[in-house]
Design a protein around this motif. Sequence first.
Motif, short mmCIF file in Angstrom:
data_model
loop_
_atom_site.label_atom_id
_atom_site.label_comp_id
_atom_site.label_asym_id
_atom_site.label_seq_id
_atom_site.Cartn_x
_atom_site.Cartn_y
_atom_site.Cartn_z
N UNK A 1 45.57 56.22 2.29
CA UNK A 1 45.11 54.83 2.22
C UNK A 1 44.18 54.61 1.03
N UNK A 2 43.30 55.58 0.76
CA UNK A 2 42.34 55.42 -0.33
C UNK A 2 43.05 55.32 -1.69
N UNK A 3 44.04 56.16 -1.91
CA UNK A 3 44.78 56.11 -3.18
C UNK A 3 45.58 54.82 -3.27
N UNK A 4 46.18 54.40 -2.15
CA UNK A 4 46.92 53.13 -2.15
C UNK A 4 46.01 51.97 -2.50
N UNK A 5 44.79 51.97 -1.99
CA UNK A 5 43.83 50.91 -2.32
C UNK A 5 43.50 50.92 -3.81
N UNK A 6 43.37 52.11 -4.39
CA UNK A 6 43.11 52.20 -5.82
C UNK A 6 44.29 51.63 -6.62
N UNK B 1 56.61 47.82 -8.10
CA UNK B 1 56.60 49.28 -8.03
C UNK B 1 56.79 49.70 -6.59
N UNK B 2 57.67 50.65 -6.37
CA UNK B 2 57.89 51.15 -5.01
C UNK B 2 56.86 52.24 -4.73
N UNK B 3 55.90 51.92 -3.88
CA UNK B 3 54.85 52.88 -3.50
C UNK B 3 55.25 53.49 -2.16
N UNK B 4 55.32 54.82 -2.09
CA UNK B 4 55.79 55.43 -0.85
C UNK B 4 55.05 56.72 -0.53
N UNK B 5 55.12 57.10 0.75
CA UNK B 5 54.44 58.30 1.25
C UNK B 5 55.43 59.46 1.26
N UNK B 6 55.11 60.50 0.54
CA UNK B 6 56.04 61.62 0.35
C UNK B 6 56.50 62.23 1.67
N UNK B 7 55.59 62.48 2.58
CA UNK B 7 55.96 63.19 3.81
C UNK B 7 56.86 62.37 4.73
N UNK B 8 56.98 61.07 4.47
CA UNK B 8 57.84 60.22 5.30
C UNK B 8 59.24 60.06 4.71
N UNK B 9 59.53 60.86 3.68
CA UNK B 9 60.88 60.86 3.10
C UNK B 9 61.44 62.28 3.26
N UNK B 10 61.97 62.61 4.43
CA UNK B 10 62.42 63.99 4.69
C UNK B 10 63.56 64.43 3.80
N UNK B 11 64.27 63.48 3.20
CA UNK B 11 65.34 63.85 2.27
C UNK B 11 64.81 64.69 1.12
N UNK B 12 63.58 64.49 0.75
CA UNK B 12 62.98 65.27 -0.34
C UNK B 12 62.87 66.75 0.05
N UNK C 1 45.67 47.44 7.89
CA UNK C 1 46.98 47.33 8.53
C UNK C 1 48.00 46.74 7.57
N UNK C 2 47.58 45.75 6.78
CA UNK C 2 48.49 45.14 5.80
C UNK C 2 48.86 46.13 4.71
N UNK C 3 47.89 46.96 4.29
CA UNK C 3 48.18 47.97 3.27
C UNK C 3 49.17 49.00 3.81
N UNK C 4 48.96 49.42 5.05
CA UNK C 4 49.89 50.39 5.65
C UNK C 4 51.28 49.79 5.81
N UNK C 5 51.36 48.52 6.14
CA UNK C 5 52.67 47.87 6.25
C UNK C 5 53.36 47.84 4.89
N UNK C 6 52.60 47.60 3.84
CA UNK C 6 53.15 47.64 2.49
C UNK C 6 53.70 49.04 2.18
N UNK C 7 52.96 50.07 2.59
CA UNK C 7 53.42 51.44 2.35
C UNK C 7 54.69 51.75 3.15
N UNK C 8 54.77 51.23 4.36
CA UNK C 8 55.98 51.44 5.17
C UNK C 8 57.19 50.80 4.51
N UNK C 9 56.99 49.59 3.97
CA UNK C 9 58.09 48.89 3.29
C UNK C 9 58.54 49.68 2.07
N UNK C 10 57.58 50.15 1.27
CA UNK C 10 57.92 50.94 0.08
C UNK C 10 58.59 52.25 0.46
N UNK C 11 58.13 52.86 1.53
CA UNK C 11 58.71 54.13 1.96
C UNK C 11 60.14 53.95 2.44
N UNK C 12 60.42 52.86 3.15
CA UNK C 12 61.80 52.60 3.58
C UNK C 12 62.70 52.41 2.37
#
Length: 335
Positions: free
Chosen positions: A63-68, A79-90, A302-313
């Motif tokens: 969350x802290x890096x996403x805020x930055x 820009x597609x911002x996503x969380x690495x661990x939530x992309x198991x294909x990697x 919560x809004x920032x996390x929702x943004x990250x979920x959208x980018x991760x999808x």
Amino acid sequence: MSSQDIILTGDRTTGQLHLGHYVGSLRNRVILQNRCVQFLLLADAQALTDNMGNYLKVRDNVLQVALDYLAVGIDPAKSTIFIQSLVPELTELASYYLNLVTVARLERNPTIKDEIKQRGYERDIPAGFLTYPAAQAADITAFKATIVPVGDDQIPMIEQTNEIVRRFNASVERPVLVETRAVVPEVGSRLPGIDGKAKMSKSLGNTITLSATPDDIRQAVKMMYTDPNHLRVADPGQVEGNVVFTYLDAFHPDQTLVAELKAQYQHGGLGDTVIKKHLEDCLQEMLAPIRERRERYAQDPAAVLEMLKTGTRRARDVAARTLSEVKAAMGLNYY
């Protein structure tokens, strides 16, 4: 770079970002998001390669890096911002790539060798740390990135990614994966720490974070290394290696003024207090709107996390297509 280029870059989630990140990558990302397709990786899985047991630190800093990112002007619509661990294909891609490299080749990677030495691992190297080049190759190839902005110390990682790409394509006899190109920022894009002894680094405690308060900035500038031989205002001073002037070069909007200050300092008659005041005023003005935007976004995590979920999808859809192509090329398409 063109609109056809795909960029993959990101940051380990081990702490808030600082001015070194801003100069080295963040402000370029804001520009590039309007020119290219850009994927920004919140590298929590990579952070665990040397932070196992420190899970909360790694998780909370997503969350802290996403805020930055948001604070400096990175737009999640561009820009597609996503969380690495939530992309198991990697992870699955990395497991296949590990069959294309040897332990000896991993150990010869100059970046890995240097970091093993810095951390004092010797032969007690975490396997995840040693095999990180394959994981990074998965991150890059999953999005068919054509460009990866890196520091010059990371070029061996890109070279090894391209080795894996060539070896895989040769093994399946078709160009499934795409080679990438390392883009090294211009000279001067790496800031020294405020102590002048090393690059700005969270682990060394010599940083100014993007969320620094006015007092934080003031104290950091006061502590900055200048010229130890510049004992009196009348003495000629050294500009090279003087951290204050390095920061003025990097951030001050009036470079004509900076050139005049340098000339006066070298001639004699300009005190460290004066040049530090110029720098403090510059940093205060630059960081105030970044800090304010960050505080505003932080009020609605919560809004920032929702943004990250959208980018991760979005990122996962792209990575899944690449994984499907890789498995089909290997004959693992059973359905």
